[in-house]
Design an enzyme around this catalytic site. Structure first.
Site, PDB file in Angstrom:
ATOM      1  N   GLU A 119      89.251 -46.999  10.119  1.00  0.00           N
ATOM      2  CA  GLU A 119      88.269 -45.999   9.669  1.00  0.00           C
ATOM      3  C   GLU A 119      86.939 -46.660   9.326  1.00  0.00           C
ATOM      4  O   GLU A 119      85.872 -46.127   9.609  1.00  0.00           O
ATOM      5  CB  GLU A 119      88.835 -45.227   8.480  1.00  0.00           C
ATOM      6  CG  GLU A 119      90.004 -44.339   8.890  1.00  0.00           C
ATOM      7  CD  GLU A 119      90.679 -43.695   7.704  1.00  0.00           C
ATOM      8  OE1 GLU A 119      91.124 -44.436   6.797  1.00  0.00           O
ATOM      9  OE2 GLU A 119      90.772 -42.465   7.673  1.00  0.00           O
ATOM     10  N   GLU A 123      99.106 -44.105   8.636  1.00  0.00           N
ATOM     11  CA  GLU A 123      99.298 -43.488   7.325  1.00  0.00           C
ATOM     12  C   GLU A 123     100.488 -42.522   7.277  1.00  0.00           C
ATOM     13  O   GLU A 123     101.168 -42.402   6.272  1.00  0.00           O
ATOM     14  CB  GLU A 123      98.037 -42.740   6.901  1.00  0.00           C
ATOM     15  CG  GLU A 123      96.880 -43.644   6.509  1.00  0.00           C
ATOM     16  CD  GLU A 123      96.045 -44.096   7.696  1.00  0.00           C
ATOM     17  OE1 GLU A 123      96.512 -43.982   8.843  1.00  0.00           O
ATOM     18  OE2 GLU A 123      94.923 -44.579   7.473  1.00  0.00           O
TER      19      GLU A 123
END
Ligand code: T1G
Length: 692
Positions: A105, A125
């Site tokens: 990210e 995640e």
């Protein structure tokens, strides 16, 4: 701060230095922002490169910080990404090895990204019960497309960087030295304007609603008890249905919902528990190890064959020893069949099939295995047989060979005493099917050498097992606890349950298989033999007789097409047996017990808390090094539901005072002595503490 700043000509380089994987903990985030401020204030700096030191660009947010104040302390990852993306000087991410989660990210917030081949790119995640919480669900679809992004986010599976080379994720793949390439790239784009931002890329996917609806249905069907996968779809949907900043808000809301869920807390607990298990307090990480270049296995039965496959799968030549040719032939045929089945499922290439079979040889002579670096005995579970084998191994094995027993309950110290080299003896308890189950109980004898222990733990990783150290006691960790679980299951039958009711209750709780289906699969005669030994060794422990009565009826389970359940030829489906239920009802009457309706809640509490109580004793006696090790044993060897984190973690979730209260209730019932709380459990409950 754990990020370094250096200027190389007109290019500032910010290097994350937070080993082992440059987790984006608070100090690293602050280091990045600090570096950005310096670079933006320095007129000589025309461009900025961000990279990671050591074995990762970044493994993502520091999971250790979750649910702690640092995780939300400024600069948060969102703030860091905002500083990077709004920089008026170009920022280039230089990616190698691992760019995962928040690490990816961060890279997506940069204006450019370059990478070397072989880097693992992932947003994993979902494997922690959450979803990318720093823009990954909004930016990744903009650079790799909606479908690829959705697959990566819902599965959490890494994709190698070279496979994404043609997407907008990477502006250039670097051949040769990454930093040289990255700095050269940064110099080239130093004056490029406007600076490209991923957030400005439009997603072009006609009829995206149809695709999203299909995805929702598919994910709902496969997600089971986990809420995260479906919320991943909702977050990615926002990337096409909402403006970027709204999408970020949606992602944030969904992330905050998930991070609080018990499922996510359990998955994060399991993540660290697996890694903690490989640490042995009195065996330093740099303990010298013995080289394992070849192995031998004694016994070509179900266990021996499966154990041999583990070595072959890891590329270690293995020789199987049997006493009789037909036993050897049968064992080798089973191994071949197992590999053929795997190949039929497309999970093994012909080349690998040939390679693995080529690594497995066999013999009828002990002399032939003397040069192996490790030998694992997997013969009949009887001390006399172990004695014969280990005396013979002591004669033939070269000095320094590791002598391991696959015993599931017997005393490893006694086995070691049959040799003149107790320091080389260890228990390596595999779980059936040995080539499938991930758990390996590493049973440390009193005299087991630290190098043998360290070597065995490293070997467990090499053969893709989760090694958990156990001390010597009857049943080690797993089987000693399952003993109490099975006792309660038998008592429940006498008091009013059918095998099916007990199995269904614990399977609804999340167990892969209830105790009676498990017995029929493993063979009820195995438990029978152990109980017969216990009746002599520990006459004061009571068991339900139902399991013995069942075996006296010759109902050993699937292998006799009849056990607690009936089975049809060629069909492994269990059918409730009227004969067995009648036997149970009659047995209750013989005991003068008035059968009663028993709730699923009582069934689950009595089976799971029986595990917890015995686990507390195992912990207190130092048989297990830590509560999370006990959880790993149950998560990887006994089908305990991962979304509940393991028996000890689950007890913490329920609250230890509540566990003790339930036990006090059952202590007032039949065999109440089984419910005396372990001293450690009672103490922790009284002090309001937890196991983990
Ligand atoms: N945070 C903290 N510690 C971590 C970590 C992490 N993200 N990843 C690994 N470790 C520790 C691990 O516990 C072990 O510690 C050591 O590093 C080596 O790990 C906002 C919120 C990166 C592929 O899920 O998949 O970003 O036992 O043995 O085999 O959207 O670790 O040595 O003390 O596994 O080389 C998302 C999880 C986080 C990646 C390296 N990221 N890690 O594998 O080493 S959430 C992940 C891995 C997030 C954002 C969200 C692997 C690895 P110790 P290891 P490895």
């Amino acid at each position: 701060m754990t990020a370094e700043y250096k200027v190389n000509g007109a290019v500032a380089v910010i290097t994350l230095t937070n080993p082992p994987v440059n987790g984006l903990g608070h100090s690293t985030r602050a280091g990045i922002v600090d570096g950005m401020k310096k670079a933006l204030a320095d007129d000589a700096v025309k461009a900025i490169v961000i990279t990671g030191a050591g074995k990762a660009f970044s493994g993502g947010a520091d999971i250790r910080e979750f649910n702690k104040p640092e995780a939300f302390a400024e600069p948060t990852l969102h703030s860091v990404i905002r500083v990077v993306e709004s920089s008026e000087k170009p920022v280039v991410a230089a990616i190698h090895s691992v760019a995962m989660g928040g690490g990816l990210e961060l890279a997506l917030g940069c204006h450019y990204r370059v990478a070397v081949p072989g880097a693992q790119i992932a947003l994993p995640e979902v494997k922690l019960g959450i979803l990318p919480g720093a823009g990954g669900t909004q930016r990744l679809p903009r650079v790799v497309g909606l479908e690829m992004a959705l697959n990566m986010i819902v599965s959490g599976t890494p994709v190698m960087s070279e496979k994404l080379a043609k997407t907008k994720l990477f502006d250039q793949m670097i051949d040769g030295d990454l930093m040289e390439g990255a700095i050269a790239f940064a110099n080239r784009v130093a004056d490029a304007r406007p600076l490209p931002k991923v957030r400005d890329i439009k997603i072009d996917y006609p009829n995206y609603e149809g695709f999203l609806q299909f995805s929702r249905n598919t994910v709902k069907a496969m997600a089971g008890p986990y809420p995260a996968p479906l919320k991943c779809v909702e977050a990615v949907a926002a990337a096409v249905t909402q403006k970027f900043d709204e999408g970020i808000k949606t992602e944030r809301e969904l992330f905050l919902e998930l991070v609080q869920t018990p499922e996510s807390k359990s998955l994060r607990h399991a993540f660290f528990a697996e890694r903690a298990a490989s640490k042995i307090p009195d065996v330093p990480a740099d303990t010298p190890m013995r080289e394992i270049k070849s192995a031998a296995v004694i016994g070509a039965g179900t266990m021996g064959g499966g154990i041999a496959m583990n070595f072959a799968n890891a590329g270690i030549p293995v020789k199987i020893l049997e006493m009789k040719q037909e036993a050897l032939d049968r064992g080798l045929a089973t191994i071949r069949k197992n590999y053929e089945n795997t190949m039929k499922k497309g999970k093994l290439t012909q080349e690998k099939f040939d390679q693995r079979l080529g690594l497995i040889t066999s013999t009828l002579n002990y002399e032939d295995i003397g040069q192996a670096d490790i030998v694992v005995e997997a013969v009949f579970e009887e001390m006399g047989v172990k004695e014969t084998v280990f005396k013979r191994l002591d004669e033939v094995m070269k000095p320094g060979a590791i002598l391991a027993s696959n015993t599931s309950t017997l005393n490893v110290d006694k086995i070691a005493s049959f040799t003149k080299r107790p320091q080389d003896v260890i228990g390596l308890h595999f779980f059936s099917p040995a080539n499938v189950m991930r758990l390996l109980e590493i049973v440390r004898g009193e005299k087991t050498g630290k190098d043998v222990l360290a070597t065995s733990m490293a070997l467990s990783k090499k053969i893709k097992k989760v090694g958990v150290v156990s001390g010597v006691c009857d049943g080690f960790i797993g089987n000693r606890m399952i003993e109490q679980y099975s006792r309660q299951a038998g008592f429940l039958l006498e008091e009013g349950c059918t095998p099916e009711q007990v199995d269904k209750a614990v399977e609804k709780f999340g167990f892969a298989m209830g105790p009676f289906r498990m017995g029929d699969l493993a063979g009820n005669d195995i438990g029978w033999a152990i109980r017969k030994r216990r009746y002599v060794e520990k006459p004061d422990i009571t068991y339900s007789k139902t399991a013995d009565l069942l075996c006296e009826m010759g109902r050993y389970g699937q292998k006799t097409s009849a056990g607690w359940y009936d089975y049809k030829p060629g069909d492994r489906k269990p059918y409730p047996s009227q004969l067995v239920n009648d036997m149970i009802i009659k047995h209750s009457a013989d005991l003068g017990i008035e059968r009663r309706k028993i709730s699923d809640e009582e069934i689950v509490e009595r089976l799971v808390f029986a595990l917890v109580n015995e686990g507390a004793k195992i912990l207190e006696e130092g048989i297990a090094l830590r509560a999370s090790d006990i959880d790993m044993v149950y998560l990887t060897g006994y089908g305990f539901p991962v979304f509940r984190g393991g028996p000890m973690f689950y007890a913490d979730t329920v609250g230890l005072p509540n566990v003790v209260m339930a036990m006090e209730k059952y202590a007032r019932g039949r065999h109440g002595e089984a419910w005396k709380p372990a001293p450690l459990l009672a103490r922790l409950a009284a002090e309001g503490k937890t196991f983990n």
